[in-house]
Design a protein around this motif. Structure first.
Motif, mmCIF file in Angstrom:
data_model
loop_
_atom_site.group_PDB
_atom_site.id
_atom_site.type_symbol
_atom_site.label_atom_id
_atom_site.label_comp_id
_atom_site.label_asym_id
_atom_site.label_seq_id
_atom_site.Cartn_x
_atom_site.Cartn_y
_atom_site.Cartn_z
ATOM 1 N N THR A 161 0.819 -1.223 0.000
ATOM 2 C CA THR A 161 0.000 0.000 0.000
ATOM 3 C C THR A 161 0.845 1.263 0.000
ATOM 4 O O THR A 161 0.296 2.364 -0.111
ATOM 5 C CB THR A 161 -0.935 0.032 1.222
ATOM 6 N N LYS A 162 2.152 1.150 0.124
ATOM 7 C CA LYS A 162 3.006 2.320 0.325
ATOM 8 C C LYS A 162 2.843 3.354 -0.775
ATOM 9 O O LYS A 162 2.830 4.565 -0.522
ATOM 10 C CB LYS A 162 4.472 1.899 0.440
ATOM 11 N N THR A 163 2.724 2.897 -2.017
ATOM 12 C CA THR A 163 2.634 3.841 -3.132
ATOM 13 C C THR A 163 1.205 4.293 -3.400
ATOM 14 O O THR A 163 0.967 5.102 -4.289
ATOM 15 C CB THR A 163 3.206 3.204 -4.417
ATOM 16 N N LEU A 164 0.253 3.748 -2.636
ATOM 17 C CA LEU A 164 -1.155 4.047 -2.885
ATOM 18 C C LEU A 164 -1.757 4.969 -1.834
ATOM 19 O O LEU A 164 -2.932 5.311 -1.909
ATOM 20 C CB LEU A 164 -1.957 2.732 -2.930
ATOM 21 N N GLY A 165 -0.961 5.356 -0.856
ATOM 22 C CA GLY A 165 -1.504 6.155 0.234
ATOM 23 C C GLY A 165 -2.028 5.256 1.344
ATOM 24 O O GLY A 165 -2.184 4.045 1.170
ATOM 25 N N GLU A 166 -2.304 5.835 2.478
ATOM 26 C CA GLU A 166 -2.717 5.057 3.642
ATOM 27 C C GLU A 166 -4.189 4.660 3.562
ATOM 28 O O GLU A 166 -5.049 5.451 3.186
ATOM 29 C CB GLU A 166 -2.484 5.868 4.923
#
Length: 304
Positions: A161-166
């Protein structure tokens, strides 16, 4: 593995309520034991191997996802899978049990009264004498090692999820609660950023899982913030494995909106339906929701 999810609700409603939703495709993991099945079994299989066990024995119904996965992977660990099956076996086995036998597994039918008694039944005591070198796993893989596997799975999901936002809320179905407990026990380094865990049980009275989930999570991580857990038990659609026409129609509609996505009728489909209802009720405003697909598509074999 994280894909957009198109709901039957209007996008304008989601925008008004400031809701974002995506789905983690656990059903695309591990071909032989997709979703949470592999994660609940892997440490148990490793422990059985260390113990020198010749068999791994577990429990399940005639359409059990857990038993299906166990049958698929146990022999790769040089361990014979053995299933204690709830209810007397019929002359014609279910597709799930046929697959289990085809994979080299052994079936033992259990009267429902013995099955309910579990490890305390006389039936199990006799099997322990018959299989003295066996390793035992509870129904659904729901023990401390199963929870540990799901806690590790949560870390793997979070890394994606790091590149997708929290995502501030993870949404998951529940049968025994082991997966939910593993997710709850997982905490980020910045604990105040750890996601809330929203659980939709697949069975009536699923709110009763609350204490089991908390206990399992605290055993895995004594510092678990159990206030991150919420259970919503209103969307079982009549009980475990029930598939009324309304839910079937909903699944077909959702599939038409998401052609590459298939939902199982026992768990994940009920979660998505429940999510939509909770959104309409205004209970999920300002949430970034990550729905976890826990696999179980072989469960369709139990329906016409």
């Amino acid at each position: 593995m994280i894909h957009p999810l198109i709901l039957t609700l209007e996008n304008t409603l989601l925008n008004e309520k400031n809701i974002r939703i995506a789905i983690y495709r656990g059903d695309l993991e591990h071909e032989k034991a997709p979703g949470n099945k592999w994660h609940k079994l892997k440490f148990n299989l490793e422990a059985a191997k260390v113990q020198g066990a010749k068999q791994l024995i577990s429990f399940g119904g005639p359409y059990s996802n857990h038993l299906h996965a166990l049958g698929n992977i146990a022999l790769s660990f040089d361990i014979t899978p053995i299933a204690i099956v709830r209810g007397e076996l019929q002359p014609k086995l279910t597709p799930t049990l046929r697959d289990f036998v085809k994979a080299g597994g052994v079936l033992w039918p259990s009267k429902r009264i013995d099955y309910k008694a579990g490890m305390d039944s006389e039936f199990v005591a006799n099997l322990k004498n018959y299989y003295p070198d066996a390793y035992w796993v509870p129904e659904g893989g729901s023990n401390s090692l199963g929870v540990q596997g799901c806690c590790d799975w949560a870390q793997e999901i979070d890394a994606q999820t790091k590149t997708l936002g929290e995502f501030n809320t993870w949404v998951v179905s529940a049968g025994t609660g082991a997966t939910s407990a593993g997710f709850l026990a997982y905490e980020k380094i910045e604990k105040n950023n750890s996601p809330d865990i929203l659980v939709f049980p697949a069975l009536k009275g699923g709110e009763g899982l609350l204490n089991d989930i908390r206990r399992f999570a605290l055993t895995q991580n004594p510092n678990t913030d159990i206030e991150r857990l919420k259970i919503i038990g209103d969307y079982h659609h009549g009980g475990y494995a029930k598939l009324p026409q309304g839910l079937k129609d909903y699944i077909e509609k959702l599939h038409s909106l998401n052609p590459g996505l298939q939902l199982d009728p026992v768990y994940t489909a009920k979660v998505v339906y429940g999510l939509e209802q909770e959104i309409v009720k205004g209970n999920l405003d300002n949430k970034n929701l990550l729905l976890i697909h826990t696999g179980g598509l072989q469960g369709w074999s139990g329906y016409q």
